[in-house]
Motif scaffolding. Structure first.
Motif, PDB file in Angstrom:
ATOM      1  N   LEU A  71      45.215  38.988  40.834  1.00  0.00           N
ATOM      2  CA  LEU A  71      45.667  37.596  40.808  1.00  0.00           C
ATOM      3  C   LEU A  71      45.987  37.090  42.212  1.00  0.00           C
ATOM      4  O   LEU A  71      45.590  35.984  42.592  1.00  0.00           O
ATOM      5  N   VAL A  72      46.713  37.908  42.962  1.00  0.00           N
ATOM      6  CA  VAL A  72      47.128  37.497  44.303  1.00  0.00           C
ATOM      7  C   VAL A  72      45.927  37.297  45.217  1.00  0.00           C
ATOM      8  O   VAL A  72      45.828  36.305  45.953  1.00  0.00           O
ATOM      9  N   MET A  73      44.976  38.220  45.165  1.00  0.00           N
ATOM     10  CA  MET A  73      43.804  38.130  46.039  1.00  0.00           C
ATOM     11  C   MET A  73      42.918  36.946  45.648  1.00  0.00           C
ATOM     12  O   MET A  73      42.362  36.264  46.516  1.00  0.00           O
ATOM     13  N   ARG A  74      42.782  36.700  44.348  1.00  0.00           N
ATOM     14  CA  ARG A  74      42.019  35.522  43.905  1.00  0.00           C
ATOM     15  C   ARG A  74      42.658  34.248  44.443  1.00  0.00           C
ATOM     16  O   ARG A  74      41.973  33.346  44.928  1.00  0.00           O
ATOM     17  N   ALA A  75      43.988  34.175  44.331  1.00  0.00           N
ATOM     18  CA  ALA A  75      44.695  32.977  44.779  1.00  0.00           C
ATOM     19  C   ALA A  75      44.549  32.772  46.283  1.00  0.00           C
ATOM     20  O   ALA A  75      44.528  31.632  46.764  1.00  0.00           O
ATOM     21  N   ALA A  76      44.430  33.879  47.020  1.00  0.00           N
ATOM     22  CA  ALA A  76      44.310  33.798  48.477  1.00  0.00           C
ATOM     23  C   ALA A  76      42.871  33.560  48.930  1.00  0.00           C
ATOM     24  O   ALA A  76      42.619  33.422  50.128  1.00  0.00           O
ATOM     25  N   GLY A  77      41.943  33.541  47.983  1.00  0.00           N
ATOM     26  CA  GLY A  77      40.548  33.298  48.329  1.00  0.00           C
ATOM     27  C   GLY A  77      39.822  34.500  48.903  1.00  0.00           C
ATOM     28  O   GLY A  77      38.772  34.347  49.530  1.00  0.00           O
ATOM     29  N   ILE A  78      40.374  35.688  48.715  1.00  0.00           N
ATOM     30  CA  ILE A  78      39.729  36.916  49.200  1.00  0.00           C
ATOM     31  C   ILE A  78      39.627  37.906  48.035  1.00  0.00           C
ATOM     32  O   ILE A  78      40.077  39.043  48.106  1.00  0.00           O
ATOM     33  N   SER A  79      39.037  37.467  46.968  1.00  0.00           N
ATOM     34  CA  SER A  79      38.953  38.231  45.739  1.00  0.00           C
ATOM     35  C   SER A  79      38.263  39.574  45.953  1.00  0.00           C
ATOM     36  O   SER A  79      37.302  39.677  46.724  1.00  0.00           O
ATOM     37  N   PRO A  80      38.747  40.616  45.264  1.00  0.00           N
ATOM     38  CA  PRO A  80      37.966  41.852  45.255  1.00  0.00           C
ATOM     39  C   PRO A  80      36.648  41.600  44.527  1.00  0.00           C
ATOM     40  O   PRO A  80      36.523  40.653  43.757  1.00  0.00           O
ATOM     41  N   ASP A  81      35.700  42.463  44.769  1.00  0.00           N
ATOM     42  CA  ASP A  81      34.383  42.304  44.159  1.00  0.00           C
ATOM     43  C   ASP A  81      34.243  43.093  42.866  1.00  0.00           C
ATOM     44  O   ASP A  81      33.556  42.665  41.936  1.00  0.00           O
ATOM     45  N   VAL A  82      34.908  44.232  42.802  1.00  0.00           N
ATOM     46  CA  VAL A  82      34.760  45.154  41.680  1.00  0.00           C
ATOM     47  C   VAL A  82      36.133  45.645  41.247  1.00  0.00           C
ATOM     48  O   VAL A  82      37.003  45.898  42.086  1.00  0.00           O
ATOM     49  N   THR A  83      36.326  45.777  39.938  1.00  0.00           N
ATOM     50  CA  THR A  83      37.536  46.391  39.379  1.00  0.00           C
ATOM     51  C   THR A  83      37.112  47.427  38.343  1.00  0.00           C
ATOM     52  O   THR A  83      35.952  47.462  37.921  1.00  0.00           O
ATOM     53  N   ASP A  84      38.068  48.245  37.906  1.00  0.00           N
ATOM     54  CA  ASP A  84      37.741  49.253  36.895  1.00  0.00           C
ATOM     55  C   ASP A  84      38.848  49.340  35.837  1.00  0.00           C
ATOM     56  O   ASP A  84      39.348  50.407  35.515  1.00  0.00           O
ATOM     57  N   PHE A  85      39.228  48.189  35.287  1.00  0.00           N
ATOM     58  CA  PHE A  85      40.244  48.136  34.246  1.00  0.00           C
ATOM     59  C   PHE A  85      39.677  48.611  32.906  1.00  0.00           C
ATOM     60  O   PHE A  85      38.547  48.288  32.560  1.00  0.00           O
ATOM     61  N   TRP A  86      40.478  49.347  32.145  1.00  0.00           N
ATOM     62  CA  TRP A  86      40.123  49.583  30.748  1.00  0.00           C
ATOM     63  C   TRP A  86      40.555  48.363  29.936  1.00  0.00           C
ATOM     64  O   TRP A  86      41.253  47.470  30.435  1.00  0.00           O
ATOM     65  N   GLY A  87      40.140  48.291  28.682  1.00  0.00           N
ATOM     66  CA  GLY A  87      40.310  47.069  27.897  1.00  0.00           C
ATOM     67  C   GLY A  87      41.720  46.541  27.821  1.00  0.00           C
ATOM     68  O   GLY A  87      41.965  45.354  28.067  1.00  0.00           O
ATOM     69  N   ALA A  88      42.669  47.404  27.471  1.00  0.00           N
ATOM     70  CA  ALA A  88      44.046  46.936  27.321  1.00  0.00           C
ATOM     71  C   ALA A  88      44.632  46.495  28.653  1.00  0.00           C
ATOM     72  O   ALA A  88      45.440  45.562  28.697  1.00  0.00           O
ATOM     73  N   LEU A  89      44.241  47.157  29.745  1.00  0.00           N
ATOM     74  CA  LEU A  89      44.767  46.764  31.055  1.00  0.00           C
ATOM     75  C   LEU A  89      44.149  45.449  31.510  1.00  0.00           C
ATOM     76  O   LEU A  89      44.832  44.585  32.065  1.00  0.00           O
ATOM     77  N   ALA A  90      42.865  45.271  31.274  1.00  0.00           N
ATOM     78  CA  ALA A  90      42.220  43.997  31.612  1.00  0.00           C
ATOM     79  C   ALA A  90      42.815  42.867  30.794  1.00  0.00           C
ATOM     80  O   ALA A  90      43.064  41.766  31.297  1.00  0.00           O
ATOM     81  N   GLY A  91      43.059  43.146  29.516  1.00  0.00           N
ATOM     82  CA  GLY A  91      43.736  42.193  28.638  1.00  0.00           C
ATOM     83  C   GLY A  91      43.162  40.798  28.694  1.00  0.00           C
ATOM     84  O   GLY A  91      41.951  40.591  28.592  1.00  0.00           O
ATOM     85  N   ASP A  92      44.030  39.810  28.886  1.00  0.00           N
ATOM     86  CA  ASP A  92      43.624  38.408  28.836  1.00  0.00           C
ATOM     87  C   ASP A  92      42.738  38.003  30.004  1.00  0.00           C
ATOM     88  O   ASP A  92      42.164  36.918  29.991  1.00  0.00           O
ATOM     89  N   TYR A  93      42.586  38.847  31.020  1.00  0.00           N
ATOM     90  CA  TYR A  93      41.646  38.542  32.090  1.00  0.00           C
ATOM     91  C   TYR A  93      40.220  38.446  31.545  1.00  0.00           C
ATOM     92  O   TYR A  93      39.384  37.722  32.092  1.00  0.00           O
ATOM     93  N   ILE A  94      39.936  39.194  30.481  1.00  0.00           N
ATOM     94  CA  ILE A  94      38.602  39.151  29.873  1.00  0.00           C
ATOM     95  C   ILE A  94      38.341  37.769  29.296  1.00  0.00           C
ATOM     96  O   ILE A  94      37.332  37.129  29.604  1.00  0.00           O
ATOM     97  N   SER A  95      39.259  37.301  28.460  1.00  0.00           N
ATOM     98  CA  SER A  95      39.074  35.997  27.821  1.00  0.00           C
ATOM     99  C   SER A  95      39.205  34.848  28.812  1.00  0.00           C
ATOM    100  O   SER A  95      38.670  33.751  28.584  1.00  0.00           O
ATOM    101  N   ALA A  96      39.890  35.083  29.935  1.00  0.00           N
ATOM    102  CA  ALA A  96      40.043  34.044  30.950  1.00  0.00           C
ATOM    103  C   ALA A  96      38.819  33.919  31.846  1.00  0.00           C
ATOM    104  O   ALA A  96      38.777  33.062  32.734  1.00  0.00           O
ATOM    105  N   GLY A  97      37.815  34.771  31.634  1.00  0.00           N
ATOM    106  CA  GLY A  97      36.582  34.660  32.394  1.00  0.00           C
ATOM    107  C   GLY A  97      36.639  35.245  33.786  1.00  0.00           C
ATOM    108  O   GLY A  97      35.917  34.802  34.678  1.00  0.00           O
ATOM    109  N   PHE A  98      37.475  36.270  33.974  1.00  0.00           N
ATOM    110  CA  PHE A  98      37.600  36.880  35.297  1.00  0.00           C
ATOM    111  C   PHE A  98      36.395  37.756  35.659  1.00  0.00           C
ATOM    112  O   PHE A  98      36.217  38.098  36.824  1.00  0.00           O
ATOM    113  N   PHE A  99      35.588  38.134  34.659  1.00  0.00           N
ATOM    114  CA  PHE A  99      34.540  39.113  34.902  1.00  0.00           C
ATOM    115  C   PHE A  99      33.166  38.572  34.519  1.00  0.00           C
ATOM    116  O   PHE A  99      33.011  37.873  33.512  1.00  0.00           O
TER     117      PHE A  99
END
Length: 413
Positions: A71-99
């Protein structure tokens, strides 16, 4: 990691020279997977850079810190390119269109996703038709058992029973395996270690049901359906009527476990037990299993999506990378072309190790539901009512009706 530390890291990243922000460098934000995974990424990073010229920066931290960091990196405009969250950890980021939807990337690279993985694996990582993560491990639950305890009781093992390994024969075996060994009136050896929690949910799937209408972000409860009632009554009988539940598989005081992770093999082998694994007993519908699953995501705000995809492809679809991951992390590969090599890549497997692969393919096998709306209240409603069932204080039908009403209200808020 504290929020102040996260902001400090973001500030430092934002001051990096423009050269490191070019398309030949990507950032992989990893969280909650431990040193073995991080070491693996570091080794693969070097090989990948040698092959492609693309540099990979690994940012490793705890799971919750990684969520916050994204969240912090996205807000700063320097988003990471790749993440490795499992489903429960990704949570609402999935439905929010983060990936990103990775199906088009895979198709452009010549892969047919549905031919690479078992259907249940693809289902677990698909939301509204989009493949939000490329799978990199599965962790299915199977029935682990002590062979010698079955043999000393004059029982065929679950493997030997084959198609006759059903709820009924498993229940009978559990009764005969629950014993007072020294005659002091206390049970020393139980048939099954636990039938609540994930074991109970597997019974639901084996009866042909599910607790919700969707795996990801359900909108409707299914707690009031017949398969859930059948499964709950079966678990209650084992626990309260038969009194066959207790002890520990790894301590040798329970003959069977339906919920142990695949990593239990090392503990069983180290203790010198004569053990094996099998598919679960067949319920009214199937031998369904619950499986854990992990994957790798391409962040939609990445500035280097094609380079990021190449890294994801290298980690999840390159057979050598998959084999190395299995050797170092001992997870089960979801890539079907490598699954048959699992026994050659890890130690301490039993003869019937293919049950780990076959469990995922059973009808109605699935990963755990990801609920992000009113999660704590929903979990509290379930546990408070089900605990009364397991204590013999509340009839299953009454408890499930209450849960359905409470969960429905919470989902509708």
């Amino acid at each position: 990691m504290q929020l102040r530390t996260l902001f400090a890291l973001v500030l430092a990243l934002s001051l990096v020279s423009p050269v490191t922000q070019a398309a030949d460098k990507i950032t992989h934000l990893t969280g909650g997977h431990g040193d073995l995974w991080t070491d693996y990424l570091e080794e693969r990073r070097k090989v990948f850079t040698e092959r492609t010229g693309i540099e990979v920066e690994i940012l490793a931290m705890s799971g919750n810190a990684a969520r916050e960091q994204l969240l912090v990196m996205r807000a700063a405009g320097i988003s990471p390119d790749v993440t490795d969250f499992w489903g429960a950890l990704a949570g609402d980021y999935i439905s929010a269109g983060f990936f990103e939807d990775l199906r088009p990337y895979a198709a452009r690279a010549g892969y047919q996703v549905d031919e690479l993985y078992q259907p249940q694996v693809v289902e677990a990582l698909t939301y509204q038709g989009a493949l939000f993560s490329m799978p990199n491990y599965i962790n299915p639950r199977v029935t682990y058992f002590h062979k010698n305890l079955f043999e000393s009781a004059g029982l065929p093992t679950p493997v030997a029973a084959g198609e006759d390994w059903t709820w009924e024969s498993m229940r009978d075996a559990a009764k005969r395996l629950t014993r007072d060994l020294n005659g002091d009136g206390a049970i020393d050896q139980y048939g099954i270690d636990t039938v609540t929690g994930m074991a109970w949910e597997q019974f639901v799937h084996q009866a042909g049901g599910r607790l919700y209408n969707e795996i990801l972000f359900p909108t409707e409860s299914r707690f009031n359906t017949e398969p859930v009632l059948v499964a709950t009554e079966f678990a209650r009988q084992l626990l309260l009527d038969d009194r066959v539940v207790g002890g520990s598989l790894t301590a040798g005081t329970a003959a069977m476990s339906f919920t142990a992770s695949a990593q239990v093999k090392d503990q069983l082998a180290a203790a010198g037990y004569d053990w094996d694994m099998s598919l679960h007993a067949k319920g009214p519908y199937s031998r369904a299993s619950i499986f854990g699953i992990g994957g790798i995501q391409l962040v939609t705000t990445s500035a280097n999506k094609e380079a990021a995809w190449k890294w994801i492809e290298f980690l999840t679809l390159d057979p050598d990378s998959v084999r190395l991951y299995v050797r170092t992390n001992q997870r089960i590969p979801p890539l079907m072309s490598v699954q048959g090599e699992y026994a050659a890549l890890v130690p301490h497997l039993s003869d019937n190790w293919m049950a780990l692969i076959e469990a995922v393919a059973q009808p109605n096998s699935a990963t755990l539901t990801v609920v992000t709306k009113a999660t704590s209240s929903i979990n509290a409603a379930i546990s408070s009512n089900m605990n009364q069932v397991w204590a013999g204080q509340l009839a299953p039908q009454i408890a499930l009706t209450r849960i359905h009403e409470q969960v429905t209200a919470l989902l509708n808020e």
